[in-house]
Design a protein around this motif. Structure first.
Motif, PDB file in Angstrom:
ATOM      1  N   ALA A 117      -6.434 -38.090   6.555  1.00  0.00           N
ATOM      2  CA  ALA A 117      -6.169 -36.800   7.107  1.00  0.00           C
ATOM      3  C   ALA A 117      -6.753 -36.578   8.562  1.00  0.00           C
ATOM      4  O   ALA A 117      -6.358 -35.720   9.366  1.00  0.00           O
ATOM      5  N   SER A 235     -10.077 -27.901   3.104  1.00  0.00           N
ATOM      6  CA  SER A 235      -9.489 -28.512   2.116  1.00  0.00           C
ATOM      7  C   SER A 235      -9.779 -28.067   0.862  1.00  0.00           C
ATOM      8  O   SER A 235     -10.719 -27.469   0.723  1.00  0.00           O
ATOM      9  N   TYR A 236      -8.950 -28.053  -0.129  1.00  0.00           N
ATOM     10  CA  TYR A 236      -9.089 -27.758  -1.626  1.00  0.00           C
ATOM     11  C   TYR A 236      -9.087 -28.812  -2.343  1.00  0.00           C
ATOM     12  O   TYR A 236      -8.008 -29.317  -2.420  1.00  0.00           O
ATOM     13  N   ARG A 247     -13.614 -25.858  -2.394  1.00  0.00           N
ATOM     14  CA  ARG A 247     -13.153 -25.419  -1.012  1.00  0.00           C
ATOM     15  C   ARG A 247     -14.203 -26.296   0.148  1.00  0.00           C
ATOM     16  O   ARG A 247     -15.215 -25.967  -0.158  1.00  0.00           O
TER      17      ARG A 247
END
Length: 302
Positions: A117, A235-236, A247
Protein backbone atom coordinates in the motif's frame (compact mmCIF):
# COMPACT_ATOMS: atom_id res chain seq x y z
CA UNK A 1 41.13 16.67 -7.91
CA UNK A 2 41.23 13.91 -10.53
CA UNK A 3 41.42 11.18 -7.86
CA UNK A 4 38.41 12.69 -6.08
CA UNK A 5 36.49 12.70 -9.38
CA UNK A 6 37.31 9.02 -9.96
CA UNK A 7 36.22 8.13 -6.43
CA UNK A 8 32.90 9.94 -6.85
CA UNK A 9 32.27 8.24 -10.18
CA UNK A 10 32.95 4.85 -8.57
CA UNK A 11 30.42 5.46 -5.80
CA UNK A 12 27.80 6.61 -8.28
CA UNK A 13 28.42 3.60 -10.50
CA UNK A 14 28.19 0.94 -7.80
CA UNK A 15 25.20 2.63 -6.15
CA UNK A 16 23.16 2.89 -9.34
CA UNK A 17 23.85 -0.42 -11.00
CA UNK A 18 22.72 -3.93 -10.21
CA UNK A 19 25.25 -6.13 -11.98
CA UNK A 20 28.01 -7.90 -10.11
CA UNK A 21 31.49 -6.33 -10.17
CA UNK A 22 34.82 -7.62 -8.94
CA UNK A 23 34.60 -5.35 -5.89
CA UNK A 24 33.70 -6.59 -2.42
CA UNK A 25 31.30 -5.21 0.17
CA UNK A 26 34.27 -3.70 2.03
CA UNK A 27 35.45 -2.03 -1.19
CA UNK A 28 32.03 -0.45 -1.63
CA UNK A 29 31.89 0.85 1.95
CA UNK A 30 35.41 2.24 1.59
CA UNK A 31 34.53 4.06 -1.62
CA UNK A 32 31.34 5.36 -0.05
CA UNK A 33 33.37 6.63 2.93
CA UNK A 34 31.22 4.76 5.45
CA UNK A 35 33.91 5.37 8.07
CA UNK A 36 31.85 4.62 11.16
CA UNK A 37 30.50 1.37 9.75
CA UNK A 38 33.94 0.24 8.58
CA UNK A 39 35.43 0.95 12.02
CA UNK A 40 32.68 -1.01 13.74
CA UNK A 41 33.05 -3.90 11.29
CA UNK A 42 36.76 -3.98 12.07
CA UNK A 43 36.17 -3.89 15.84
CA UNK A 44 33.65 -6.71 15.48
CA UNK A 45 36.17 -8.82 13.54
CA UNK A 46 34.05 -8.93 10.39
CA UNK A 47 36.34 -7.21 7.87
CA UNK A 48 37.81 -10.42 6.45
CA UNK A 49 34.36 -12.01 6.35
CA UNK A 50 32.93 -9.19 4.25
CA UNK A 51 35.99 -9.36 2.00
CA UNK A 52 35.46 -13.08 1.53
CA UNK A 53 33.51 -14.99 -1.08
CA UNK A 54 30.12 -14.79 0.65
CA UNK A 55 27.55 -14.22 -0.58
CA UNK A 56 26.16 -11.90 2.07
CA UNK A 57 23.51 -9.21 2.28
CA UNK A 58 24.54 -6.25 4.41
CA UNK A 59 21.90 -3.88 5.77
CA UNK A 60 23.86 -0.68 6.36
CA UNK A 61 22.47 1.88 8.86
CA UNK A 62 23.14 5.63 8.53
CA UNK A 63 26.58 6.80 9.62
CA UNK A 64 25.01 9.28 12.06
CA UNK A 65 23.21 6.49 13.93
CA UNK A 66 26.34 4.37 14.14
CA UNK A 67 28.31 7.23 15.67
CA UNK A 68 26.24 6.93 18.86
CA UNK A 69 26.68 3.19 19.43
CA UNK A 70 28.31 1.99 22.65
CA UNK A 71 31.45 0.10 21.64
CA UNK A 72 32.76 -0.77 25.11
CA UNK A 73 31.29 -4.30 25.05
CA UNK A 74 33.01 -5.91 22.09
CA UNK A 75 30.97 -9.12 22.21
CA UNK A 76 27.71 -7.16 22.19
CA UNK A 77 28.99 -4.99 19.36
CA UNK A 78 29.98 -8.05 17.30
CA UNK A 79 26.53 -9.59 17.86
CA UNK A 80 24.84 -6.38 16.72
CA UNK A 81 26.94 -6.08 13.57
CA UNK A 82 26.48 -9.77 12.69
CA UNK A 83 22.72 -9.21 13.00
CA UNK A 84 22.96 -6.73 10.13
CA UNK A 85 24.47 -9.36 7.79
CA UNK A 86 22.26 -12.02 6.24
CA UNK A 87 23.59 -15.20 4.70
CA UNK A 88 22.94 -15.18 0.97
CA UNK A 89 22.32 -12.46 -1.60
CA UNK A 90 18.88 -10.84 -1.62
CA UNK A 91 17.73 -8.16 -4.03
CA UNK A 92 14.62 -6.08 -3.43
CA UNK A 93 12.71 -8.28 -5.87
CA UNK A 94 13.53 -11.32 -3.72
CA UNK A 95 11.81 -9.96 -0.62
CA UNK A 96 8.29 -10.95 0.37
CA UNK A 97 6.12 -10.14 3.37
CA UNK A 98 7.02 -11.87 6.65
CA UNK A 99 10.16 -13.33 5.11
CA UNK A 100 12.84 -14.54 7.56
CA UNK A 101 16.56 -14.22 6.81
CA UNK A 102 19.26 -16.11 8.69
CA UNK A 103 22.08 -13.88 9.87
CA UNK A 104 25.69 -14.26 10.94
CA UNK A 105 24.47 -13.96 14.53
CA UNK A 106 23.49 -17.50 15.60
CA UNK A 107 19.78 -18.09 16.30
CA UNK A 108 18.87 -14.56 15.23
CA UNK A 109 16.71 -13.97 12.18
CA UNK A 110 15.72 -10.79 10.36
CA UNK A 111 12.07 -10.21 9.56
CA UNK A 112 11.32 -8.62 6.20
CA UNK A 113 7.99 -6.91 5.57
CA UNK A 114 6.71 -5.72 2.21
CA UNK A 115 3.95 -3.12 2.49
CA UNK A 116 2.42 -2.78 -0.96
CA UNK A 117 0.00 0.00 0.00
CA UNK A 118 2.91 2.36 0.67
CA UNK A 119 5.40 0.72 -1.67
CA UNK A 120 8.03 0.17 1.01
CA UNK A 121 10.12 -2.69 2.38
CA UNK A 122 11.25 -2.88 6.00
CA UNK A 123 13.73 -5.07 7.84
CA UNK A 124 12.93 -5.30 11.56
CA UNK A 125 10.94 -2.12 11.07
CA UNK A 126 13.75 -0.16 9.38
CA UNK A 127 12.91 1.06 5.89
CA UNK A 128 15.12 -0.19 3.06
CA UNK A 129 16.06 3.05 1.32
CA UNK A 130 18.39 2.11 -1.53
CA UNK A 131 18.18 0.24 -4.77
CA UNK A 132 20.24 -2.94 -5.10
CA UNK A 133 23.99 -2.42 -4.73
CA UNK A 134 25.49 -5.70 -5.94
CA UNK A 135 29.14 -6.57 -5.34
CA UNK A 136 31.19 -9.68 -6.11
CA UNK A 137 30.48 -11.22 -2.70
CA UNK A 138 26.97 -10.00 -2.04
CA UNK A 139 24.72 -7.00 -1.87
CA UNK A 140 24.31 -3.87 0.26
CA UNK A 141 21.00 -2.26 1.23
CA UNK A 142 20.93 1.10 2.97
CA UNK A 143 18.40 1.21 5.81
CA UNK A 144 16.94 4.01 7.91
CA UNK A 145 18.29 2.99 11.33
CA UNK A 146 20.12 0.46 13.49
CA UNK A 147 18.32 -2.85 14.05
CA UNK A 148 18.16 -4.45 17.49
CA UNK A 149 17.71 -8.24 17.70
CA UNK A 150 14.47 -9.22 19.49
CA UNK A 151 15.09 -11.11 22.71
CA UNK A 152 11.78 -12.85 23.23
CA UNK A 153 8.13 -13.22 22.27
CA UNK A 154 5.44 -10.56 22.47
CA UNK A 155 4.62 -11.90 25.94
CA UNK A 156 8.27 -11.58 26.98
CA UNK A 157 8.36 -7.97 25.77
CA UNK A 158 5.28 -7.14 27.83
CA UNK A 159 6.40 -8.87 31.01
CA UNK A 160 9.84 -7.23 30.91
CA UNK A 161 8.50 -3.68 30.44
CA UNK A 162 8.05 -1.77 33.70
CA UNK A 163 5.32 0.37 32.11
CA UNK A 164 3.17 -2.62 31.11
CA UNK A 165 2.66 -4.38 34.44
CA UNK A 166 -1.14 -4.09 34.41
CA UNK A 167 -1.30 -5.47 30.88
CA UNK A 168 0.90 -8.41 31.87
CA UNK A 169 -1.44 -9.11 34.78
CA UNK A 170 -4.68 -9.01 32.79
CA UNK A 171 -3.19 -11.16 30.03
CA UNK A 172 -2.69 -13.83 32.69
CA UNK A 173 -6.21 -13.31 34.05
CA UNK A 174 -7.66 -13.77 30.55
CA UNK A 175 -5.58 -16.93 30.00
CA UNK A 176 -3.90 -15.44 26.93
CA UNK A 177 -0.28 -16.14 27.85
CA UNK A 178 0.08 -19.06 25.44
CA UNK A 179 -1.59 -17.03 22.69
CA UNK A 180 0.96 -14.21 23.01
CA UNK A 181 3.82 -16.71 23.08
CA UNK A 182 2.81 -18.95 20.20
CA UNK A 183 0.70 -16.89 17.79
CA UNK A 184 2.72 -15.42 14.93
CA UNK A 185 3.13 -13.03 13.43
CA UNK A 186 1.10 -10.52 15.45
CA UNK A 187 1.09 -6.85 16.35
CA UNK A 188 0.04 -5.98 19.89
CA UNK A 189 -1.12 -2.46 20.70
CA UNK A 190 -0.09 -2.48 24.34
CA UNK A 191 -1.76 -0.06 26.78
CA UNK A 192 0.54 1.34 29.45
CA UNK A 193 -0.20 1.28 33.17
CA UNK A 194 -1.18 4.94 32.84
CA UNK A 195 -3.67 3.94 30.13
CA UNK A 196 -5.36 1.47 32.49
CA UNK A 197 -5.43 4.16 35.18
CA UNK A 198 -7.15 6.45 32.69
CA UNK A 199 -9.77 3.76 32.06
CA UNK A 200 -10.53 3.78 35.78
CA UNK A 201 -9.88 1.33 38.60
CA UNK A 202 -13.57 0.38 38.89
CA UNK A 203 -13.73 -0.60 35.22
CA UNK A 204 -10.44 -2.49 35.37
CA UNK A 205 -11.51 -4.43 38.45
CA UNK A 206 -14.89 -5.20 36.89
CA UNK A 207 -13.18 -6.53 33.75
CA UNK A 208 -10.98 -8.76 35.89
CA UNK A 209 -14.13 -10.38 37.30
CA UNK A 210 -15.37 -11.07 33.76
CA UNK A 211 -12.48 -12.94 32.06
CA UNK A 212 -14.45 -13.65 28.88
CA UNK A 213 -15.13 -9.96 28.25
CA UNK A 214 -11.59 -9.07 29.29
CA UNK A 215 -10.26 -11.61 26.76
CA UNK A 216 -12.30 -10.03 23.96
CA UNK A 217 -11.05 -6.54 24.91
CA UNK A 218 -7.44 -7.73 24.85
CA UNK A 219 -7.89 -9.58 21.56
CA UNK A 220 -9.14 -6.33 20.02
CA UNK A 221 -5.64 -4.96 20.69
CA UNK A 222 -4.05 -7.65 18.48
CA UNK A 223 -3.77 -7.60 14.69
CA UNK A 224 -2.52 -10.52 12.56
CA UNK A 225 0.77 -9.73 10.85
CA UNK A 226 3.73 -7.54 11.73
CA UNK A 227 2.66 -3.91 11.33
CA UNK A 228 5.56 -1.50 11.76
CA UNK A 229 4.91 2.25 11.88
CA UNK A 230 6.68 2.90 8.59
CA UNK A 231 3.72 1.22 6.87
CA UNK A 232 1.00 3.28 8.53
CA UNK A 233 -1.69 5.04 6.56
CA UNK A 234 -5.37 5.39 7.36
CA UNK A 235 -6.63 1.82 7.33
CA UNK A 236 -9.04 -0.47 9.16
CA UNK A 237 -7.62 -3.86 10.11
CA UNK A 238 -9.18 -7.06 11.38
CA UNK A 239 -8.30 -7.99 14.95
CA UNK A 240 -8.56 -11.25 16.86
CA UNK A 241 -11.79 -9.93 18.43
CA UNK A 242 -13.29 -10.37 14.92
CA UNK A 243 -16.49 -8.29 15.29
CA UNK A 244 -14.68 -4.94 15.01
CA UNK A 245 -11.83 -3.41 13.06
CA UNK A 246 -9.11 -1.25 14.52
CA UNK A 247 -8.27 2.07 12.82
CA UNK A 248 -4.61 2.86 12.21
CA UNK A 249 -3.63 6.38 11.37
CA UNK A 250 -0.50 8.46 10.91
CA UNK A 251 -1.00 12.01 12.15
CA UNK A 252 1.35 14.58 10.61
CA UNK A 253 4.80 12.96 10.22
CA UNK A 254 5.80 11.31 13.49
CA UNK A 255 2.56 10.72 15.40
CA UNK A 256 0.79 7.39 15.10
CA UNK A 257 -2.58 6.24 16.41
CA UNK A 258 -4.58 3.07 16.90
CA UNK A 259 -8.18 4.25 17.25
CA UNK A 260 -7.87 7.06 19.80
CA UNK A 261 -4.69 5.68 21.36
CA UNK A 262 -1.45 7.46 20.54
CA UNK A 263 1.71 5.39 20.26
CA UNK A 264 4.43 6.25 22.73
CA UNK A 265 8.11 5.36 22.80
CA UNK A 266 9.80 3.02 20.36
CA UNK A 267 8.18 0.08 18.63
CA UNK A 268 9.46 -3.14 20.20
CA UNK A 269 10.31 -6.08 17.96
CA UNK A 270 9.59 -9.57 19.23
CA UNK A 271 10.43 -12.97 17.80
CA UNK A 272 6.77 -13.43 16.85
CA UNK A 273 5.82 -9.88 15.92
CA UNK A 274 5.98 -6.35 17.26
CA UNK A 275 4.65 -4.44 20.27
CA UNK A 276 3.33 -0.91 19.78
CA UNK A 277 2.87 0.82 23.14
CA UNK A 278 -0.21 3.08 23.33
CA UNK A 279 -1.60 5.52 25.88
CA UNK A 280 -5.21 4.26 25.99
CA UNK A 281 -7.11 1.03 26.52
CA UNK A 282 -9.15 0.52 23.36
CA UNK A 283 -12.81 -0.50 23.68
CA UNK A 284 -14.42 -1.72 20.43
CA UNK A 285 -17.90 -0.47 19.57
CA UNK A 286 -19.54 -3.89 19.85
CA UNK A 287 -18.36 -4.26 23.47
CA UNK A 288 -18.69 -0.70 24.77
CA UNK A 289 -22.19 -1.23 26.19
CA UNK A 290 -21.06 -4.33 28.10
CA UNK A 291 -18.09 -2.47 29.55
CA UNK A 292 -20.29 0.44 30.66
CA UNK A 293 -22.78 -1.98 32.20
CA UNK A 294 -20.05 -3.47 34.38
CA UNK A 295 -19.77 -0.26 36.40
CA UNK A 296 -23.32 1.07 36.14
CA UNK A 297 -24.07 2.95 39.33
CA UNK A 298 -20.42 3.13 40.40
CA UNK A 299 -17.66 5.64 39.80
CA UNK A 300 -14.77 4.92 37.46
CA UNK A 301 -12.43 7.40 39.07
CA UNK A 302 -9.02 6.08 40.05
Amino acid sequence: MYSLFVLCMFVVAVTAQTTTSSLTIIDYLTARRSTNLLNLIQQAGLTDTLKGSGPYTLFAPPESDLANLDTTDKAKLAALLKYHVANGQYKRADFYNEMSLTTLQPSSELRVNVYLAKGIITVEGQTVQSSDVVMSNGIVHLIRGVMTPPTGTVLDVVTKDANLTTLASVIKTASLETFFQDQKPITLFAPTDAAFNKLGSATVQALITDPALLKSILQYHVVPGTIYRASYHTSYLHTFEEADRIRLHQFLFFSYEADSGSMVGDELSATNGVVQVIDEVLIPNSLSAQVKALTAGTTTAV
